[in-house]
Design a protein around this motif. Structure first.
Motif, PDB file in Angstrom:
ATOM      1  N   VAL A  28       1.212   8.312  10.781  1.00  0.00           N
ATOM      2  CA  VAL A  28       1.748   7.071  11.359  1.00  0.00           C
ATOM      3  C   VAL A  28       3.102   7.448  11.957  1.00  0.00           C
ATOM      4  N   LYS A  29       3.264   7.203  13.241  1.00  0.00           N
ATOM      5  CA  LYS A  29       4.487   7.612  13.945  1.00  0.00           C
ATOM      6  C   LYS A  29       4.791   9.093  13.711  1.00  0.00           C
ATOM      7  N   GLY A  30       3.746   9.902  13.688  1.00  0.00           N
ATOM      8  CA  GLY A  30       3.897  11.355  13.627  1.00  0.00           C
ATOM      9  C   GLY A  30       4.071  11.938  12.238  1.00  0.00           C
ATOM     10  N   ARG A  31       4.076  11.060  11.199  1.00  0.00           N
ATOM     11  CA  ARG A  31       4.243  11.582   9.838  1.00  0.00           C
ATOM     12  C   ARG A  31       3.125  11.029   8.944  1.00  0.00           C
ATOM     13  N   PRO A  32       2.670  11.838   7.965  1.00  0.00           N
ATOM     14  CA  PRO A  32       1.575  11.372   7.092  1.00  0.00           C
ATOM     15  C   PRO A  32       1.999  10.194   6.225  1.00  0.00           C
ATOM     16  N   ILE A  33       1.078   9.324   5.939  1.00  0.00           N
ATOM     17  CA  ILE A  33       1.368   8.117   5.153  1.00  0.00           C
ATOM     18  C   ILE A  33       2.093   8.479   3.860  1.00  0.00           C
ATOM     19  N   ILE A  34       1.655   9.536   3.201  1.00  0.00           N
ATOM     20  CA  ILE A  34       2.255   9.876   1.892  1.00  0.00           C
ATOM     21  C   ILE A  34       3.718  10.284   2.044  1.00  0.00           C
ATOM     22  N   TYR A  35       4.086  10.740   3.251  1.00  0.00           N
ATOM     23  CA  TYR A  35       5.508  11.049   3.505  1.00  0.00           C
ATOM     24  C   TYR A  35       6.371   9.818   3.252  1.00  0.00           C
ATOM     25  N   TYR A  36       5.931   8.682   3.788  1.00  0.00           N
ATOM     26  CA  TYR A  36       6.737   7.453   3.664  1.00  0.00           C
ATOM     27  C   TYR A  36       6.841   7.008   2.205  1.00  0.00           C
ATOM     28  N   GLY A 204       6.387  -9.881  -5.028  1.00  0.00           N
ATOM     29  CA  GLY A 204       6.106  -8.716  -4.193  1.00  0.00           C
ATOM     30  C   GLY A 204       6.478  -9.023  -2.756  1.00  0.00           C
ATOM     31  N   GLU A 205       5.901  -8.294  -1.840  1.00  0.00           N
ATOM     32  CA  GLU A 205       6.185  -8.521  -0.412  1.00  0.00           C
ATOM     33  C   GLU A 205       4.916  -8.274   0.390  1.00  0.00           C
ATOM     34  N   TYR A 206       4.705  -9.085   1.406  1.00  0.00           N
ATOM     35  CA  TYR A 206       3.523  -8.889   2.238  1.00  0.00           C
ATOM     36  C   TYR A 206       3.580  -7.554   2.992  1.00  0.00           C
ATOM     37  N   THR A 207       4.769  -7.006   3.129  1.00  0.00           N
ATOM     38  CA  THR A 207       4.895  -5.705   3.802  1.00  0.00           C
ATOM     39  C   THR A 207       4.548  -4.551   2.864  1.00  0.00           C
ATOM     40  N   ASN A 208       4.373  -4.867   1.567  1.00  0.00           N
ATOM     41  CA  ASN A 208       4.005  -3.829   0.599  1.00  0.00           C
ATOM     42  C   ASN A 208       2.488  -3.681   0.574  1.00  0.00           C
ATOM     43  N   LEU A 209       1.941  -3.514   1.766  1.00  0.00           N
ATOM     44  CA  LEU A 209       0.471  -3.541   1.889  1.00  0.00           C
ATOM     45  C   LEU A 209      -0.131  -2.208   1.474  1.00  0.00           C
ATOM     46  N   LYS A 210      -1.357  -2.308   0.986  1.00  0.00           N
ATOM     47  CA  LYS A 210      -2.113  -1.090   0.668  1.00  0.00           C
ATOM     48  C   LYS A 210      -2.940  -0.742   1.905  1.00  0.00           C
ATOM     49  N   ILE A 211      -2.685   0.404   2.458  1.00  0.00           N
ATOM     50  CA  ILE A 211      -3.424   0.843   3.643  1.00  0.00           C
ATOM     51  C   ILE A 211      -4.817   1.240   3.185  1.00  0.00           C
ATOM     52  N   THR A 212      -5.814   0.466   3.600  1.00  0.00           N
ATOM     53  CA  THR A 212      -7.161   0.610   3.063  1.00  0.00           C
ATOM     54  C   THR A 212      -8.228   0.773   4.141  1.00  0.00           C
ATOM     55  N   THR A 213      -8.160  -0.057   5.185  1.00  0.00           N
ATOM     56  CA  THR A 213      -9.161  -0.012   6.256  1.00  0.00           C
ATOM     57  C   THR A 213      -8.451   0.222   7.594  1.00  0.00           C
ATOM     58  N   PRO A 214      -9.201   0.673   8.604  1.00  0.00           N
ATOM     59  CA  PRO A 214      -8.548   1.108   9.863  1.00  0.00           C
ATOM     60  C   PRO A 214      -7.550   0.115  10.446  1.00  0.00           C
ATOM     61  N   GLU A 215      -7.824  -1.166  10.370  1.00  0.00           N
ATOM     62  CA  GLU A 215      -6.904  -2.133  11.006  1.00  0.00           C
ATOM     63  C   GLU A 215      -5.549  -2.169  10.304  1.00  0.00           C
ATOM     64  N   ASP A 216      -5.470  -1.664   9.074  1.00  0.00           N
ATOM     65  CA  ASP A 216      -4.173  -1.643   8.385  1.00  0.00           C
ATOM     66  C   ASP A 216      -3.194  -0.676   9.056  1.00  0.00           C
ATOM     67  N   LEU A 217      -3.739   0.245   9.843  1.00  0.00           N
ATOM     68  CA  LEU A 217      -2.868   1.226  10.501  1.00  0.00           C
ATOM     69  C   LEU A 217      -2.015   0.572  11.580  1.00  0.00           C
ATOM     70  N   GLU A 221       1.979   1.078  11.715  1.00  0.00           N
ATOM     71  CA  GLU A 221       2.774   1.547  12.877  1.00  0.00           C
ATOM     72  C   GLU A 221       3.979   0.636  13.079  1.00  0.00           C
ATOM     73  N   TYR A 222       3.733  -0.682  12.973  1.00  0.00           N
ATOM     74  CA  TYR A 222       4.819  -1.659  13.142  1.00  0.00           C
ATOM     75  C   TYR A 222       5.890  -1.478  12.070  1.00  0.00           C
ATOM     76  N   LEU A 223       5.450  -1.321  10.824  1.00  0.00           N
ATOM     77  CA  LEU A 223       6.408  -1.192   9.719  1.00  0.00           C
ATOM     78  C   LEU A 223       7.174   0.123   9.789  1.00  0.00           C
ATOM     79  N   ALA A 224       6.489   1.186  10.188  1.00  0.00           N
ATOM     80  CA  ALA A 224       7.170   2.485  10.305  1.00  0.00           C
ATOM     81  C   ALA A 224       8.229   2.429  11.401  1.00  0.00           C
ATOM     82  N   ASP A 225       7.925   1.626  12.435  1.00  0.00           N
ATOM     83  CA  ASP A 225       8.892   1.449  13.536  1.00  0.00           C
ATOM     84  C   ASP A 225      10.157   0.750  13.056  1.00  0.00           C
ATOM     85  N   SER A 226       9.979  -0.134  12.047  1.00  0.00           N
ATOM     86  CA  SER A 226      11.117  -0.962  11.633  1.00  0.00           C
ATOM     87  C   SER A 226      11.953  -0.293  10.547  1.00  0.00           C
ATOM     88  N   LEU A 227      11.591   0.937  10.168  1.00  0.00           N
ATOM     89  CA  LEU A 227      12.374   1.636   9.116  1.00  0.00           C
ATOM     90  C   LEU A 227      13.743   2.057   9.671  1.00  0.00           C
TER      91      LEU A 227
END
Ligand SMILES: Nc1ccn([C@@H]2O[C@H](COP(=O)(O)OP(=O)(O)OP(=O)(O)O)[C@@H](O)[C@H]2O)c(=O)n1
Ligand SMILES: C[C@](O)(CO)[C@H](O)COP(=O)(O)O
Length: 227
Positions: A28-36, A204-217, A221-227
């Motif tokens: 996501v944005k060039g880095r693996p999910i587990i990186y974040y 909790g927070e709605y942004t604390n989503l579990k990436i599970t299915t393709p549309e979660d990506l 991308e949006y959340l990684a942009d806002s970091l």
């Protein structure tokens, strides 16, 4: 001050993501999910030990392409098991000697510092705590014929997230017991409840989503942009 360990669960295969790569390594944005995910905990002052759970055949890949490449701190790597709860169990063995343990889905890369800090605080106070949010949809209970049988009051429902946070002795004892009794659980609060312990639910927070299915990506991308 309690000694706190976090178990970051990345021992699954992400089959619902329908990708040829385990979802924790999808970029996501060039880095693996587990990186974040790792970065969130590496930077958190409340965490004394980081335990990463990986599929056995992806440990070398992760070391080279994530940990070394991005100079991320992981104190212990353990291999996952067939089910999430088996991976948790392997992680708990590596957390022995710590007072508080947080159990977090590696597929939830955007957890906030506030959730981590409150999780530690509430685990110290109540023994077991988890973040959660009210469902945005009306939730139905259905029967075997797919007919609705009831509609729980939405205000009494919580979509529980992670990190799920515990006094180590409590959660280790419960996981020992569910293992001995071959009880299946989909999260760790179920193990606690199974033996009559209470779980404190905090915001909790709605942004604390579990990436599970393709549309979660898309959201990722949006959340990684806002970091
Ligand atoms: N045997 C397993 C199964 C899951 N997990 C981890 O637990 C978290 C939540 O599980 P889930 O989102 O279901 O991930 P997967 O099991 O990989 O996905 P799927 O069910 O689509 O295969 C993920 O970070 C996953 O890597 C794990 O460590 N060990
Ligand atoms: C642990 C969890 O994220 C809490 O909502 C959820 O139970 C994991 O479910 P999965 O099917 O293993 O992704």
């Amino acid at each position: 001050m309690s000694k706190t360990a976090v178990i970051i669960l990345a021992g699954g295969r992400g089959t619902r993501m329908q990708s040829d790569k385990s979802k924790q390594f999808i970029e996501v944005k060039g880095r693996p999910i587990i990186y974040y995910t790792l970065k969130r905990f590496e930077e958190n002052k409340d965490i004394d030990k980081i335990i990463l759970v990986l599929p056995e055949d992806e440990v070398a890949y992760c070391r080279e392409n994530v940990l070394e490449k991005y100079e991320l701190r992981v104190d212990t790597i353990v291999t996952g098991g067939a089910e999430r709860q088996d991976s948790v169990y392997n992680g708990l063995k590596a957390a022995e000697g710590y007072d508080i343990v947080l159990i977090h889905d590696g597929a939830r890369p955007f957890v906030s510092d506030r959730i981590i800090e409150e999780g530690v605080k509430y685990a110290e106070e109540y023994g077991a705590a988890a973040p959660g949010v009210m469902p945005k949809d009306t939730i139905k209970v259905k029967n075997d014929e797919n007919f609705s049988v009831s509609t729980p009051d939405r205000s009494s429902l919580v979509a529980v997230q992670t990190p799920q946070c515990f006094k180590y002795d409590i959660i280790k004892d419960c996981h020992d017991k569910i293992r001995e009794n071959h009880i299946k659980v989909t999260d760790d609060t179920m193990a606690i409840e199974n033996y009559g312990n209470k779980v404190y639910l905090f915001d909790g927070e709605y942004t604390n989503l579990k990436i599970t299915t393709p549309e979660d990506l898309v959201m990722a991308e949006y959340l990684a942009d806002s970091l």
